[in-house]
Design a protein around this motif. Structure first.
Motif, PDB file in Angstrom:
ATOM      1  N   ARG A   5      40.141  46.097  19.412  1.00  0.00           N
ATOM      2  CA  ARG A   5      41.481  46.367  19.926  1.00  0.00           C
ATOM      3  C   ARG A   5      41.906  47.787  19.584  1.00  0.00           C
ATOM      4  NH1 ARG A   5      44.232  42.965  23.299  1.00  0.00           N
ATOM      5  NH2 ARG A   5      42.391  43.652  24.370  1.00  0.00           N
ATOM      6  N   ASN A   6      42.526  48.405  20.530  1.00  0.00           N
ATOM      7  CA  ASN A   6      42.971  49.766  20.300  1.00  0.00           C
ATOM      8  C   ASN A   6      44.423  49.802  19.878  1.00  0.00           C
ATOM      9  OD1 ASN A   6      40.863  51.660  21.258  1.00  0.00           O
ATOM     10  ND2 ASN A   6      40.949  50.196  22.946  1.00  0.00           N
ATOM     11  N   LEU A  32      46.398  39.635  31.884  1.00  0.00           N
ATOM     12  CA  LEU A  32      46.632  41.039  31.559  1.00  0.00           C
ATOM     13  C   LEU A  32      47.436  41.062  30.267  1.00  0.00           C
ATOM     14  CD1 LEU A  32      48.215  42.150  34.912  1.00  0.00           C
ATOM     15  CD2 LEU A  32      46.076  43.026  34.049  1.00  0.00           C
ATOM     16  N   SER A  33      47.354  42.161  29.553  1.00  0.00           N
ATOM     17  CA  SER A  33      48.164  42.229  28.351  1.00  0.00           C
ATOM     18  C   SER A  33      49.641  42.211  28.743  1.00  0.00           C
ATOM     19  CB  SER A  33      47.849  43.509  27.590  1.00  0.00           C
ATOM     20  OG  SER A  33      48.309  44.620  28.314  1.00  0.00           O
ATOM     21  N   THR A  36      50.950  45.558  29.722  1.00  0.00           N
ATOM     22  CA  THR A  36      50.713  45.990  31.102  1.00  0.00           C
ATOM     23  C   THR A  36      51.637  45.279  32.076  1.00  0.00           C
ATOM     24  OG1 THR A  36      48.445  46.650  30.702  1.00  0.00           O
ATOM     25  CG2 THR A  36      48.996  46.033  32.945  1.00  0.00           C
ATOM     26  N   LEU A  40      54.171  47.216  34.474  1.00  0.00           N
ATOM     27  CA  LEU A  40      54.177  47.040  35.926  1.00  0.00           C
ATOM     28  C   LEU A  40      55.551  46.566  36.405  1.00  0.00           C
ATOM     29  CD1 LEU A  40      50.630  45.496  36.463  1.00  0.00           C
ATOM     30  CD2 LEU A  40      51.395  47.766  37.134  1.00  0.00           C
ATOM     31  N   ARG A  86      51.114  59.169  30.353  1.00  0.00           N
ATOM     32  CA  ARG A  86      49.696  58.853  30.358  1.00  0.00           C
ATOM     33  C   ARG A  86      48.866  60.097  30.619  1.00  0.00           C
ATOM     34  NH1 ARG A  86      50.071  54.407  34.037  1.00  0.00           N
ATOM     35  NH2 ARG A  86      50.492  52.654  32.669  1.00  0.00           N
ATOM     36  N   ALA A  90      46.000  61.898  28.479  1.00  0.00           N
ATOM     37  CA  ALA A  90      44.691  62.166  29.077  1.00  0.00           C
ATOM     38  C   ALA A  90      44.314  63.633  28.919  1.00  0.00           C
ATOM     39  CB  ALA A  90      44.695  61.778  30.558  1.00  0.00           C
TER      40      ALA A  90
ATOM     41  N   LEU B  92      46.369  51.149  38.317  1.00  0.00           N
ATOM     42  CA  LEU B  92      46.656  49.712  38.389  1.00  0.00           C
ATOM     43  C   LEU B  92      47.852  49.423  39.270  1.00  0.00           C
ATOM     44  CD1 LEU B  92      46.114  47.926  34.974  1.00  0.00           C
ATOM     45  CD2 LEU B  92      44.803  47.722  37.063  1.00  0.00           C
ATOM     46  N   PRO B 128      43.648  58.716  32.829  1.00  0.00           N
ATOM     47  CA  PRO B 128      44.811  57.827  32.868  1.00  0.00           C
ATOM     48  C   PRO B 128      44.465  56.406  33.314  1.00  0.00           C
ATOM     49  CG  PRO B 128      45.417  59.944  33.741  1.00  0.00           C
ATOM     50  CD  PRO B 128      43.931  59.989  33.482  1.00  0.00           C
ATOM     51  N   MET B 131      42.802  54.555  30.555  1.00  0.00           N
ATOM     52  CA  MET B 131      43.786  54.138  29.569  1.00  0.00           C
ATOM     53  C   MET B 131      44.581  52.930  30.054  1.00  0.00           C
ATOM     54  SD  MET B 131      44.693  57.945  28.066  1.00  0.00           S
ATOM     55  CE  MET B 131      46.105  58.028  29.000  1.00  0.00           C
ATOM     56  N   GLN B 132      44.853  52.894  31.341  1.00  0.00           N
ATOM     57  CA  GLN B 132      45.555  51.720  31.883  1.00  0.00           C
ATOM     58  C   GLN B 132      44.721  50.463  31.753  1.00  0.00           C
ATOM     59  OE1 GLN B 132      47.475  51.935  35.825  1.00  0.00           O
ATOM     60  NE2 GLN B 132      47.144  54.128  35.683  1.00  0.00           N
ATOM     61  N   ILE B 134      42.366  49.877  29.554  1.00  0.00           N
ATOM     62  CA  ILE B 134      42.308  49.487  28.145  1.00  0.00           C
ATOM     63  C   ILE B 134      43.630  48.825  27.745  1.00  0.00           C
ATOM     64  CG2 ILE B 134      42.126  50.372  25.781  1.00  0.00           C
ATOM     65  CD1 ILE B 134      40.328  52.604  26.910  1.00  0.00           C
ATOM     66  N   GLU B 135      44.705  49.439  28.187  1.00  0.00           N
ATOM     67  CA  GLU B 135      46.045  48.931  27.915  1.00  0.00           C
ATOM     68  C   GLU B 135      46.197  47.491  28.399  1.00  0.00           C
ATOM     69  OE1 GLU B 135      49.159  50.957  30.229  1.00  0.00           O
ATOM     70  OE2 GLU B 135      49.767  51.794  28.308  1.00  0.00           O
ATOM     71  N   ALA B 136      45.608  47.197  29.559  1.00  0.00           N
ATOM     72  CA  ALA B 136      45.738  45.871  30.145  1.00  0.00           C
ATOM     73  C   ALA B 136      44.889  44.834  29.416  1.00  0.00           C
ATOM     74  CB  ALA B 136      45.363  45.908  31.621  1.00  0.00           C
ATOM     75  N   GLY B 137      44.048  45.303  28.489  1.00  0.00           N
ATOM     76  CA  GLY B 137      43.235  44.380  27.716  1.00  0.00           C
ATOM     77  C   GLY B 137      41.897  44.042  28.334  1.00  0.00           C
ATOM     78  N   PHE B 138      41.482  44.803  29.347  1.00  0.00           N
ATOM     79  CA  PHE B 138      40.168  44.548  29.938  1.00  0.00           C
ATOM     80  C   PHE B 138      39.066  45.075  29.028  1.00  0.00           C
ATOM     81  CE2 PHE B 138      42.740  44.850  33.920  1.00  0.00           C
ATOM     82  CZ  PHE B 138      42.581  43.521  34.288  1.00  0.00           C
TER      83      PHE B 138
END
Lengths: 485, 201
Positions: A5-6, A32-33, A36, A40, A86, A90, B92, B128, B131-132, B134-138
């Motif tokens: 986990r990050n 999805l987390s 996220t 969204l 973001r 990046a 995403l 970006p 990062m999205q 990773i953020e989503a947990g994939f």
């Protein structure tokens, strides 16, 4: 190396606080987390909202309130704020892992790339590509030399006489013989069209197309055409499917999915059905018009004019906003022979598996049609229409073929031209009308699927008379001016 | 490598319930471990797909050619896995229909590995999305593709450092020639075969 986990990317405090509030309201798992899902929702993603509505509608009002409150804290839209954060991360990340030796800039390929997209130099390059690649290689060599050899020598002198002999010996009934070796026989019409006329043309076309595609020229061509399109108010995204349509309009109609608005999809679908010839059609037309450069120029000008005019008018008539055109431009590179070969072969394989059964079925239907008299009946119906645009009666059957498939109709026209039945002005008129004429069955099926029955039918109903009206006026103008071709 | 089985159509859509660390169930078609290939258009997703599955999808140097989802099978570390090639997506947040298709696939099929293929020359613009994901947990693996063209442009990327920063596996490949593909397979096998994610549902 394994996944751990990050520590997640942190946004600013308003967004973070909104995210934790939303996170507490959400009880369901969405694959999805929660972070996220929250992000969204903050960006008012309608699909995600619908999902939440479906699974925990009771949480939605509170979530909407949080989103609205958060939104009011910023001057910019939230998706912009989030994207900027973001991108900032990046940029930081990429700068600490990347070292550049500064060799980039205006190298030769970079300069070449710009030349291909410049309106003036780009148009010249496009003309050169069209002339050498399509006209000389596909039209003159493929559709001329190769087809001549296959049709007149291989089929005309060897296969057809031999198979006809075999049929006469072993099949006692004339009506049954006709199924295989008659005017509309599976072998003498179906296979001979597929193998002798269409195959050499699409092979040479696919070779050229694969080379162009592998080099990275296509996106540049799209940018170039986009600039030209914009001047008449057409949206640039239409360019991708339209360029692909020169390969196969059916595929290209599927690719219209890449367009953002329904309006654009409808316009592009219409243009593809109306004015964009597919590769086989293009090759055949180049070949039959290659005797007279003027005829070819007239064909190109008329079809392009129609496309621009119809595109211009529909984009005025259909409501909606114009979408902006954004496209990644991949690097130019020298095509690799192995790539080109593999692509050409794959396309050929796909094409033949689709086209050969079709041509055989079409032959059978034509045979049945002739046997039952339906065929003559349709031809009789078409004859006045054909005469209306100044064509000889024999052209009626070419249009009947065209109903089945674009390339089938084109092959029929080739055959007719070869026998000397149609030359000069009628030839150009037939070529133009056949290009505009109804999309092939496969394309129409895709139109039904992608655009719905109403739109697809409307397009077909518009195109059919329109093609003949254009043919009529073209014939009128050319004969009045006494153009000699 | 040479399994010519392409499974088209959307079987098993939304039926999977296992997480990335769920144990492998029986060897039926529907329970094959799944690797989804994602990325912006024209970065070589389809070429990677072809390399992994041995099937041929029309590949072009032209954005937007993969409209439908393509499925194939690949033998990775002796285990048969399903590889899914998706239409290009930039983020995403979908704009176009094809991006929506790609996103839906990620949401509903819950792949065991999400291979994010990027153009190594444009890392800054590509990250970006990584990062999205990773953020989503994939379970993300980042594939820096076209490193030959990157090197030709005079750019170097410290892969190890990037891996540490992102905390996901990073591989460098040249899909068109096959360079780095063995490494990619090895990392995929490690990733999918021994998932050590600690999340439980």
């Amino acid at each position: 190396m394994s996944a751990i986990r990050n520590a997640p990317l942190q946004y600013d405090r308003h967004i973070e606080s909104a995210l934790s509030q939303i996170g507490e309201l959400l009880k369901r798992e969405y694959g999805l987390s929660k972070r996220t899902v929250g992000l969204l929702l903050l960006q008012t993603d309608t699909d995600i909202e619908k999902l939440v509505q479906k699974h925990e509608a009771e949480a939605l009002p509170s979530i909407r309130k949080i989103v609205d409150e958060t939104r009011s804290l910023y001057n910019q839209p939230l998706n912009y704020v989030i994207a900027m954060r973001r991108q900032q991360e990046a940029t930081r990340l990429s700068s600490i892992v990347t070292t550049s030796r500064g060799k980039s800039g205006t190298g030769f390929t970079e300069r070449l790339s710009r030349i291909t997209m410049h309106p003036v130099t780009g148009s010249l390059i496009l003309l050169a590509v069209l002339y050498l690649g399509l006209y000389q290689f596909v039209g003159v060599f493929g559709a001329g030399t190769l087809v001549d050899f296959f049709e007149n020598t291989v089929f005309g002198q060897w296969i057809n006489p031999w198979i006809t002999g075999v049929a006469i010996r072993f099949v006692p009934y004339q009506w049954l013989r006709a199924l295989f070796v008659g005017d509309y026989g599976i072998i003498t019409l179906g296979l001979s069209y597929a193998v002798a006329i269409i195959l050499p043309i699409v092979t040479t076309f696919f070779i050229v197309f694969s080379i162009i595609e592998d080099s990275g020229y296509l996106p540049r061509l799209s940018m170039l055409i986009d600039r030209i399109f914009k001047t008449i108010g057409l949206s640039g995204r239409a360019v991708i499917p339209i360029v692909l349509g020169l390969g196969c309009d059916t595929m290209a109609t599927i690719v219209t999915r890449t367009q953002e608005t329904k309006r654009e999809r409808v316009i592009t679908t219409l243009l593809l059905a109306l004015a964009i010839p597919c590769s086989a059609q293009l090759g055949v037309i180049f070949a039959i018009l290659s005797d007279s450069k003027l005829a070819l120029v007239i064909w190109v000008l008329v079809v392009m004019l129609i496309m621009l005019l119809v595109g211009f008018l529909t984009s005025r008539i259909l409501p909606g906003e114009k979408a902006t055109f954004y496209m990644e431009i991949p690097p130019l590179r020298l095509p690799k022979i192995s790539n080109v070969l593999v692509k050409t072969l794959t396309r050929l394989q796909w094409y033949l598996t689709e086209v050969i059964p079709f041509f055989i079925i079409a032959s059978v239907m034509l045979w049945l049609g002739e046997l039952t008299g339906v065929f003559n009946w349709i031809i009789a119906l078409l004859k006045p229409v054909v005469a209306f645009i100044g064509l000889p009666q024999e052209a009626a059957q070419v249009f009947l073929y065209g109903f089945f498939r674009r390339d089938f109709g084109a092959a029929g026209l080739y055959d007719l031209h070869n026998s000397g039945a149609i030359v000069g002005i009628p030839l150009v008129v037939a070529a133009v009308t056949l290009t505009l004429f109804i999309p092939c069955i496969a394309q129409f099926m895709v139109m039904l699927k992608e655009r719905g029955v109403k739109t697809a039918l409307a397009i077909a109903i518009f195109i059919f008379p329109f093609a003949f009206v254009v043919g009529y006026f073209l014939n009128l103008v050319l004969t009045t001016l006494r153009v000699t071709l | 490598m040479n399994m010519r089985q392409t499974v088209l159509g959307v079987f098993g859509l939304g039926k999977r319930s296992g997480s990335c660390c769920g144990p492998a169930t029986g060897p039926t078609e529907n329970s094959l471990k799944k690797i989804a290939i994602v990325g912006t258009p024209n970065v070589g997703k389809s070429v990677i797909f072809n390399r992994l599955t041995g099937t041929y999808v029309t590949v072009s140097n032209y954005p937007g050619t993969t409209v439908d989802v393509t499925r194939g099978k690949s033998l990775i570390a002796g285990e048969k896995m399903e590889v899914v090639d998706t239409p290009g997506m930039y983020s995403l947040m979908p704009i176009t229909e094809e991006e929506r298709v790609a996103r839906l696939l990620l949401f509903e099929e819950k792949p065991q590995a999400v291979l994010h293929v990027v153009d190594a020359r444009n890392l800054e613009r590509m990250l970006p999305f990584t990062m999205q994901l990773i953020e989503a947990g994939f379970p993300v693996i980042l594939d820096l593709n076209m490193i030959d063209e990157m090197a030709a442009a005079g750019i170097e990327i410290d892969v190890v450092k990037l891996e540490k920063e992102l905390n996901v596996p990073v591989v460098a490949t040249v899909a068109t020639t096959g360079k780095g593909l063995n490494d990619l397979r090895r990392r995929l096998a490690e990733y999918v075969g021994h998932p050590e994610c600690t999340v439980t549902i």
